[in-house]
Design a protein around this motif. Structure first.
Motif, mmCIF file in Angstrom:
data_model
loop_
_atom_site.group_PDB
_atom_site.id
_atom_site.type_symbol
_atom_site.label_atom_id
_atom_site.label_comp_id
_atom_site.label_asym_id
_atom_site.label_seq_id
_atom_site.Cartn_x
_atom_site.Cartn_y
_atom_site.Cartn_z
ATOM 1 N N ALA A 9 11.520 -20.655 8.768
ATOM 2 C CA ALA A 9 13.061 -20.601 8.503
ATOM 3 C C ALA A 9 13.433 -19.005 8.944
ATOM 4 N N VAL A 10 14.439 -19.007 9.883
ATOM 5 C CA VAL A 10 14.910 -17.827 10.206
ATOM 6 C C VAL A 10 16.433 -17.870 10.064
ATOM 7 N N VAL A 11 16.721 -17.290 8.806
ATOM 8 C CA VAL A 11 17.976 -17.148 8.171
ATOM 9 C C VAL A 11 18.617 -15.904 8.562
ATOM 10 N N GLY A 12 19.722 -15.743 9.043
ATOM 11 C CA GLY A 12 20.113 -14.553 9.722
ATOM 12 C C GLY A 12 19.738 -14.793 11.434
ATOM 13 N N ALA A 13 19.680 -15.877 11.971
ATOM 14 C CA ALA A 13 18.974 -16.104 13.287
ATOM 15 C C ALA A 13 19.815 -15.460 14.354
ATOM 16 N N THR A 14 21.192 -15.470 14.522
ATOM 17 C CA THR A 14 21.855 -14.907 15.268
ATOM 18 C C THR A 14 21.960 -13.242 15.483
ATOM 19 N N GLY A 15 21.558 -12.531 14.338
ATOM 20 C CA GLY A 15 21.571 -11.189 14.377
ATOM 21 C C GLY A 15 20.328 -10.525 15.063
ATOM 22 N N SER A 16 20.344 -9.283 15.033
ATOM 23 C CA SER A 16 19.123 -8.549 15.949
ATOM 24 C C SER A 16 17.815 -8.624 15.267
ATOM 25 N N ILE A 17 17.604 -8.758 14.064
ATOM 26 C CA ILE A 17 16.258 -9.344 13.478
ATOM 27 C C ILE A 17 15.818 -10.552 13.816
ATOM 28 N N LEU A 37 16.800 -22.729 11.540
ATOM 29 C CA LEU A 37 17.687 -21.709 12.019
ATOM 30 C C LEU A 37 19.058 -21.755 11.203
ATOM 31 N N ALA A 38 19.314 -20.538 10.673
ATOM 32 C CA ALA A 38 20.533 -20.444 9.827
ATOM 33 C C ALA A 38 21.451 -19.278 10.079
ATOM 34 N N ALA A 39 22.961 -19.455 10.309
ATOM 35 C CA ALA A 39 23.710 -18.383 10.816
ATOM 36 C C ALA A 39 25.170 -18.082 10.013
ATOM 37 N N GLY A 40 25.943 -17.344 10.092
ATOM 38 C CA GLY A 40 26.766 -17.503 9.190
ATOM 39 C C GLY A 40 27.973 -18.033 9.703
ATOM 40 N N SER A 41 28.767 -17.803 11.167
ATOM 41 C CA SER A 41 29.828 -18.335 11.589
ATOM 42 C C SER A 41 29.799 -18.627 13.116
ATOM 43 N N ASN A 42 28.540 -17.958 13.697
ATOM 44 C CA ASN A 42 28.666 -17.899 15.000
ATOM 45 C C ASN A 42 27.844 -19.168 15.621
ATOM 46 N N VAL A 43 28.759 -20.350 15.752
ATOM 47 C CA VAL A 43 28.381 -21.470 16.279
ATOM 48 C C VAL A 43 27.665 -21.501 17.546
ATOM 49 N N ALA A 44 28.530 -20.743 18.302
ATOM 50 C CA ALA A 44 27.775 -20.790 19.989
ATOM 51 C C ALA A 44 26.534 -20.351 20.289
ATOM 52 N N ALA A 45 26.316 -19.113 19.302
ATOM 53 C CA ALA A 45 25.125 -18.352 19.431
ATOM 54 C C ALA A 45 23.985 -19.445 18.630
ATOM 55 N N ARG A 54 14.700 -25.151 19.437
ATOM 56 C CA ARG A 54 14.432 -26.910 18.984
ATOM 57 C C ARG A 54 13.889 -26.999 17.385
ATOM 58 N N PRO A 55 14.631 -26.256 16.687
ATOM 59 C CA PRO A 55 14.319 -26.470 15.361
ATOM 60 C C PRO A 55 14.770 -28.025 14.686
ATOM 61 N N ARG A 56 14.263 -28.185 13.462
ATOM 62 C CA ARG A 56 14.358 -29.343 12.914
ATOM 63 C C ARG A 56 15.799 -29.444 12.312
ATOM 64 N N HIS A 57 16.227 -28.213 11.904
ATOM 65 C CA HIS A 57 17.577 -28.018 11.130
ATOM 66 C C HIS A 57 18.159 -26.765 11.348
ATOM 67 N N ALA A 58 19.601 -26.935 11.413
ATOM 68 C CA ALA A 58 20.404 -25.912 11.753
ATOM 69 C C ALA A 58 21.448 -25.650 10.689
ATOM 70 N N VAL A 59 21.635 -24.442 10.096
ATOM 71 C CA VAL A 59 22.599 -24.275 9.108
ATOM 72 C C VAL A 59 23.669 -23.294 9.411
ATOM 73 N N ILE A 60 24.950 -23.702 9.017
ATOM 74 C CA ILE A 60 26.027 -22.818 9.213
ATOM 75 C C ILE A 60 26.588 -22.516 7.955
ATOM 76 N N ALA A 61 26.851 -21.326 7.538
ATOM 77 C CA ALA A 61 27.153 -20.849 6.506
ATOM 78 C C ALA A 61 29.027 -21.344 6.179
ATOM 79 N N SER A 62 29.522 -21.210 7.130
ATOM 80 C CA SER A 62 30.867 -21.615 7.405
ATOM 81 C C SER A 62 31.359 -23.179 7.450
ATOM 82 N N GLU A 63 31.974 -23.521 6.137
ATOM 83 C CA GLU A 63 31.982 -25.199 6.354
ATOM 84 C C GLU A 63 33.256 -25.535 7.289
ATOM 85 N N ALA A 64 34.050 -24.590 7.855
ATOM 86 C CA ALA A 64 34.801 -24.777 8.637
ATOM 87 C C ALA A 64 34.293 -24.976 10.152
ATOM 88 N N ALA A 65 32.943 -24.358 10.297
ATOM 89 C CA ALA A 65 32.281 -24.529 11.684
ATOM 90 C C ALA A 65 31.423 -25.679 11.702
#
Length: 396
Positions: A9-17, A37-45, A54-65
């Motif tokens: 699980a890569v939590v913070g997937a859209t950042g540099s690390i 794969l999990a990210a904060g609000s950057n849905v496009a990335a 091709r992960p099994r699961h993707a998580v976005i922190a922002s409910e609005a996204a």
């Protein structure tokens, strides 16, 4: 790894690390898979990463996204399941969907999922400073109780991890020496730092980083935070944690033993090395980083002691570590407020350590018995520091 595929699980997937971790994972498709794969609000990335990995699961922190993530995955014809919010992330990192977690969310927001992974006994590649600075006692206790393995991803701590592979090494340990580049103001006197600009403070001589960590490097607070992290990660008291300034940034840390031996880990400053260590340990796998040619790098390694008069933030970090409890959370919060004010040109460079010292004095340490107590200390420290700036009470 013994040929088994590790699910990550890569939590913070859209950042540099996250990008560096995914680069290493993609080099070993038979042995490593990015399953979450999990990210904060950057849905496009995040959608772009899902299409590649091709992960099994993707998580976005922002409910609005969430709707945009769900619909984007469907429109791309991907089987990845969409989720949103902290509860979903914590369930995924503590469940059967992964055995390894790259914890790379910036700030205190990364704490709950890291704690959940620790309680569940996962291998955690820890790249989130706040998890240890704010709640090191709680995190290490959770990891011990859950049987989790924490592999630090910061180059300094990863170097120590490599030099202390087993209990026998720990038994013979004399001291740990973390190296610091010295930042852009190495060799400067305290008086000469009174009028430095934001532009000068963020201009690191070795690499390009974000403004906050660049200022922390310039004040040596970054190294102070790393001393606190090392204390928690390796169970070493303040009296056995030292810092050396090493401008070449090729020796990432050193470990001295009672028999007179000193081990050092060297390498080019690329996070993929530490991530590859964490993903495959105790095996070694290719990371995409080339070997170290010392001659090409100048053929010399220099070391000098840190100047605690010119850079008192390191001294303050040691003091907070000595105080224990909530003191390190107060140190971290006050520093974040001070650095933000400096970047906004509301205070001068030397006011950063002055504000941190003021806040530590105003808010004595109490036991760090729970996350709630630590969050309260964090909030109160930010309030005290903010008031001091508004009242112009800090004079450096």
């Amino acid at each position: 790894m013994n040929g088994e595929q590790r699910t990550v699980a890569v939590v913070g997937a859209t950042g540099s690390i996250g990008a560096s971790a995914l680069d290493v994972i993609a080099r070993h498709p038979a042995r490593l898979r990015a399953s979450v794969l999990a990210a904060g609000s950057n849905v496009a990335a995040l959608l772009q990463l899902c299409a590649i990995h091709r992960p099994r699961h993707a998580v976005i922190a922002s409910e609005a996204a969430y709707a945009a993530l769900r619909d984007g995955l469907r429109d791309a014809g991907l089987d990845t399941q969409a989720h949103c919010g902290d509860a979903a992330l914590e369930a995924l990192v503590s469940g059967d969907e992964c055995d390894t977690v790259v914890a790379a969310i910036v700030g205190a927001a990364g704490l709950p999922s890291t704690l959940a992974a620790a309680r569940a006994g996962k291998r955690i590649l820890l790249a989130n400073k706040e998890s240890l600075v704010l709640a090191g006692e709680l995190l290490m206790a959770a990891a011990h109780a859950g049987g989790a393995t924490i592999v630090p991803v910061d180059s300094e701590h990863n170097a120590i991890f490599q030099c202390l592979p087993d209990a026998h090494a720990h038994a013979g340990l004399k001291r740990i020496i973390l190296t610091a580049s010295g930042g852009p103001f190495r060799g400067r006197t305290r008086a000469s730092l009174a009028d430095v600009s934001v532009e000068q403070a963020v201009a690191h001589p070795k690499w390009s980083m974000g403004p906050k960590i660049s200022v922390d490097s310039a004040t040596l607070m970054n190294k102070g935070l790393e001393v606190i992290e090392a204390h928690h990660l390796f169970g070493v008291g303040r009296d056995r944690l030292d810092v050396l300034v090493h401008p070449q940034s090729l020796v990432h840390s050193l470990v001295e033993f009672v028999d007179g031996s000193t081990l050092a880990q060297l390498g080019l400053p690329d996070m993929r090395t530490a991530l590859a260590v964490g993903l495959a340990w105790p095996e070694r796998i290719a990371s995409g980083v080339s070997g170290l040619d010392l001659i090409a790098q100048g053929g010399r390694l220099d070391f000098e002691p840190p100047d605690l008069d010119a850079f008192p933030c390191l001294r303050l970090a040691y003091a907070a570590l000595d105080a224990g409890g909530t003191a390190t959370a107060v140190l971290n919060a006050a520093n974040e407020v001070a650095v933000s004010a400096f970047l906004q040109r509301r205070i001068g460079f030397l006011a950063i350590p002055a504000l941190v010292e003021h806040t530590l004095a105003a808010l004595p340490a109490t036991p760090a018995t729970s996350l709630a107590a630590l969050y309260e200390a964090d909030r109160e420290a930010r309030r005290i520091a903010t008031v001091a700036i508004a009242d112009k009470a800090i004079h450096a």
